[in-house]
Structures are given as structure tokens and as C-alpha cells.
Design a protein around this motif. Structure first.
Motif, PDB file in Angstrom:
ATOM      1  N   ASN A  59       0.483   3.843  -2.972  1.00 52.01           N
ATOM      2  CA  ASN A  59       0.147   5.258  -2.723  1.00 52.01           C
ATOM      3  C   ASN A  59       1.122   6.166  -3.472  1.00 52.01           C
ATOM      4  OD1 ASN A  59      -1.883   4.458  -1.046  1.00 52.01           O
ATOM      5  ND2 ASN A  59      -0.781   4.854   0.851  1.00 52.01           N
ATOM      6  N   ASN A  60       2.405   5.820  -3.399  1.00 52.63           N
ATOM      7  CA  ASN A  60       3.414   6.627  -4.098  1.00 52.63           C
ATOM      8  C   ASN A  60       3.211   6.545  -5.607  1.00 52.63           C
ATOM      9  OD1 ASN A  60       4.602   7.261  -1.686  1.00 52.63           O
ATOM     10  ND2 ASN A  60       6.295   5.828  -1.883  1.00 52.63           N
ATOM     11  N   ALA A  61       3.018   5.318  -6.114  1.00 53.50           N
ATOM     12  CA  ALA A  61       2.880   5.126  -7.566  1.00 53.50           C
ATOM     13  C   ALA A  61       1.664   5.883  -8.094  1.00 53.50           C
ATOM     14  CB  ALA A  61       2.767   3.636  -7.885  1.00 53.50           C
ATOM     15  N   GLN A  62       0.572   5.836  -7.338  1.00 52.44           N
ATOM     16  CA  GLN A  62      -0.646   6.535  -7.769  1.00 52.44           C
ATOM     17  C   GLN A  62      -0.388   8.033  -7.867  1.00 52.44           C
ATOM     18  OE1 GLN A  62      -3.482   5.372  -8.816  1.00 52.44           O
ATOM     19  NE2 GLN A  62      -3.034   3.223  -8.439  1.00 52.44           N
ATOM     20  N   ARG A  63       0.441   8.539  -6.965  1.00 55.37           N
ATOM     21  CA  ARG A  63       0.722   9.979  -6.954  1.00 55.37           C
ATOM     22  C   ARG A  63       1.626  10.391  -8.116  1.00 55.37           C
ATOM     23  NH1 ARG A  63       1.595  10.047  -1.642  1.00 55.37           N
ATOM     24  NH2 ARG A  63       3.840  10.091  -1.924  1.00 55.37           N
ATOM     25  N   HIS A  64       2.519   9.488  -8.527  1.00 57.72           N
ATOM     26  CA  HIS A  64       3.510   9.877  -9.534  1.00 57.72           C
ATOM     27  C   HIS A  64       3.177   9.416 -10.949  1.00 57.72           C
ATOM     28  CE1 HIS A  64       5.873  10.392  -5.825  1.00 57.72           C
ATOM     29  NE2 HIS A  64       6.439  11.344  -6.508  1.00 57.72           N
ATOM     30  N   LEU A  73       7.831   8.919   5.757  1.00 59.41           N
ATOM     31  CA  LEU A  73       8.311   7.704   6.441  1.00 59.41           C
ATOM     32  C   LEU A  73       7.911   6.441   5.686  1.00 59.41           C
ATOM     33  CD1 LEU A  73       7.571   8.682  10.161  1.00 59.41           C
ATOM     34  CD2 LEU A  73       9.812   8.221   9.164  1.00 59.41           C
ATOM     35  N   GLY A  74       7.064   6.588   4.648  1.00 60.47           N
ATOM     36  CA  GLY A  74       6.519   5.417   3.952  1.00 60.47           C
ATOM     37  C   GLY A  74       7.581   4.446   3.462  1.00 60.47           C
ATOM     38  N   LEU A  75       8.571   4.966   2.745  1.00 64.15           N
ATOM     39  CA  LEU A  75       9.590   4.066   2.185  1.00 64.15           C
ATOM     40  C   LEU A  75      10.555   3.568   3.257  1.00 64.15           C
ATOM     41  CD1 LEU A  75      10.435   5.722  -1.260  1.00 64.15           C
ATOM     42  CD2 LEU A  75       9.160   3.614  -0.836  1.00 64.15           C
ATOM     43  N   ASN A 131       0.821  -1.223   0.000  1.00 62.10           N
ATOM     44  CA  ASN A 131       0.000   0.000   0.000  1.00 62.10           C
ATOM     45  C   ASN A 131       0.849   1.264   0.000  1.00 62.10           C
ATOM     46  OD1 ASN A 131      -2.847  -0.657  -0.178  1.00 62.10           O
ATOM     47  ND2 ASN A 131      -2.454  -1.887   1.649  1.00 62.10           N
ATOM     48  N   ASN A 132       1.973   1.242   0.722  1.00 61.94           N
ATOM     49  CA  ASN A 132       2.878   2.405   0.678  1.00 61.94           C
ATOM     50  C   ASN A 132       3.375   2.623  -0.750  1.00 61.94           C
ATOM     51  OD1 ASN A 132       2.753   3.072   3.343  1.00 61.94           O
ATOM     52  ND2 ASN A 132       4.633   2.066   3.944  1.00 61.94           N
ATOM     53  N   LEU A 133       3.769   1.527  -1.411  1.00 62.34           N
ATOM     54  CA  LEU A 133       4.295   1.655  -2.780  1.00 62.34           C
ATOM     55  C   LEU A 133       3.196   2.079  -3.746  1.00 62.34           C
ATOM     56  CD1 LEU A 133       6.651  -1.477  -2.994  1.00 62.34           C
ATOM     57  CD2 LEU A 133       7.259   0.894  -2.457  1.00 62.34           C
TER      58      LEU A 133
END
Ligand SMILES: Nc1ncnc2c1ncn2[C@@H]1O[C@H](COP(=O)(O)OP(=O)(O)OP(=O)(O)O)[C@@H](O)[C@H]1O
Ligand SMILES: [Mg+2]
Length: 241
Positions: A138-143, A198-200, A134-136
């Protein structure tokens, strides 16, 4: 010989203490920013109660409280992920985990495409792998510009879970830096507004606690590909991909 070993141990201890000190300083700074904002608003309201718009004050105060809560929750997860007892590991089917987890995500701008080899089992704590995924995501969706893909495959003794996007990617010089706590490269993810950064760091600690790795590489033709590698569980049902 013994002196050299002692010197090595002292150097490593010093590095670890420096790391802890830096982390504590960064964490304090991150917590101080919303706390200072909260204090200013409350003091203003105390000084000029008649001119205070209560609804506005509460809205701003709650935003700062939310942020403090998010940072503290992430700090606690970071502390916990460092102490996963190996006994909690169990064989986890990564394709099944990805299917179940992505089905729960609502409102993603780029619903993930799945490229999942079946029957790939990893030695893992399922809830923690969901956290990484989910952290990955969330980041991918943003970028991402248009596409996000989640992949699962097995190579030899390694079970691999990847999240790929077609966004701007991560420059080689930043590829280690982004895994450090509180690192945010995008200006939109500022201290006040963005995530905790802190996600990554949490995701990498979870990978390490599983005796695995997490890194980022270039996606083809462009974008970022984050790869989680975990020891494959023995007793897998299908041959290697
Ligand atoms: N898929 C990606 N493409 C490009 N840059 C990325 C990607 N994922 C992460 N980054 C960069 O790495 C930084 C750190 O990511 P991380 O997930 O640790 O923090 P965050 O997303 O900013 O905040 P949080 O995850 O705590 O909400 C991001 O701010 C961003 O600059
Ligand atoms: Mg993030």
C-alpha cells in the motif's frame, strides 16, 4: 552488583512506562480528532434541525466513523501482533505467499513486478506476513513513480521478503522514525484524511514477534526498499540463493 542490576531494571521499566504513556497520549489524540468532528456535526444538526441536510450530515458522520473504526482496528492488530504465540509458526513458502497475495490486489496503479526465488521457507504465521506485505505494498503504491517490485530470496539462515519502489525514498534521519506509531511524513497523509500511521508500526511488531526484523534502505537508483528478514524454516527444499 545486585544494586546495579536493580538500577538497570528500574531504568528499563521507566522507559517502558514512558513509552506506554506516550503511546496512550498519541492514540487518544488520534481518536479524539474524528470524535470531535462527529460531535460538532451532530450538535449543529440538533440546534438547527430545519437547516440540516440529512444526506450530507450522514455522509460526513460516516466518514468520521470509518476513521475511528480504522484506528481501533489497527490498534487491536498492534496489541495482537505483540502476543503471537511461537507455537502458531509454521513453514511458509514466501514465493507462493507473494504470488497468491499479489493476485488478489486489484486497482494498484503500479502492478507489482515479482522477483521470487522458489522454495524459500520462513517460520511464520502466514496471515501476519500477508498483513506486512499488504502494508508495504500500500505504501509503495502510494509513493512509486512507475515501478514496484516484490522480492524473495534466502541468504544463509535468513528468508528475506522485500518491497521496492522508485519513489522519493525515506531520508536516513527518518528511517527509524517512520516505524513509530502515528508517524506520517507526507503532508497528504494528514490526521484527518490520510491513513492511521500505524501500518509500519504493526509491520515491525509482526516482524519482531517472528524473531525477525523490518527496516528500510535506499533502492537503486532511487526509491525505498523495505526488507523483512525472518528465520528460514529448516527442511528447505532448495540451496541458498
Ligand atoms: N515506500 C515509501 N516511500 C516513502 N515514504 C514512505 C514509504 N512508506 C512509508 N513511508 C512514510 O512512512 C510513513 C508511515 O507509514 P505507515 O505505513 O506507518 O503509515 P501510513 O501509510 O501513513 O498510514 P497507514 O499505513 O496506517 O494507512 C508514511 O506516512 C510515509 O511518510
Ligand atoms: Mg501505510
Amino acid at each position: 552488583m545486585i544494586t546495579a542490576k536493580l538500577e538497570d531494571a528500574t531504568t528499563s521499566l521507566r522507559h517502558s512506562l514512558d513509552h506506554q504513556r506516550r503511546f496512550t497520549a498519541d492514540a487518544s489524540h488520534e481518536l479524539r480528532t474524528p470524535l470531535a468532528g462527529l460531535r460538532v456535526q451532530l450538535e449543529e444538526a440538533q440546534l438547527h434541525p430545519g437547516e440540516t441536510d440529512l444526506a450530507d450530515l450522514l455522509r460526513h458522520a460516516l466518514t468520521d466513523v470509518d476513521r475511528l473504526q480504522a484506528i481501533l482496528t489497527d490498534l487491536l492488530s498492534l496489541a495482537r501482533s505483540e502476543s503471537t504465540p511461537p507455537t502458531a509458526l509454521e513453514p511458509v513458502d514466501l514465493a507462493e505467499l507473494v504470488e497468491a497475495e499479489t493476485a488478489h490486489r486489484i486497482g494498484d496503479p503500479h502492478p507489482a513486478r515479482l522477483d521470487l526465488a522458489p522454495g524459500v521457507l520462513a517460520e511464520a504465521v502466514p496471515i501476519q506476513i500477508c498483513r506486512v506485505l499488504n502494508n508495504l505494498l500500500n505504501n509503495a503504491q502510494r509513493h512509486a513513480a512507475h515501478d514496484v517490485t516484490v522480492g524473495v530470496r534466502r541468504t544463509g539462515d535468513i528468508a528475506e521478503l522485500s518491497v521496492t519502489d522508485d519513489g522519493p525514498g525515506v531520508r536516513p534521519a527518518e528511517r527509524e522514525h517512520i516505524f513509530q506509531p502515528f508517524t506520517r511524513l507526507d503532508s497528504a497523509r494528514s490526521r484527518d484524511l490520510g491513513g492511521t500511521g500505524l501500518g509500519l508500526a504493526i509491520a515491525r511488531d509482526i516482524a519482531r514477534a517472528h524473531h525477525g526484523t523490518l527496516h528500510v534502505e535506499d533502492a537503486t537508483p532511487n526509491g525505498a526498499r523495505f526488507v523483512l528478514r525472518l528465520p528460514a524454516a529448516t527442511g528447505h527444499s532448495l540451496p541458498a540463493a
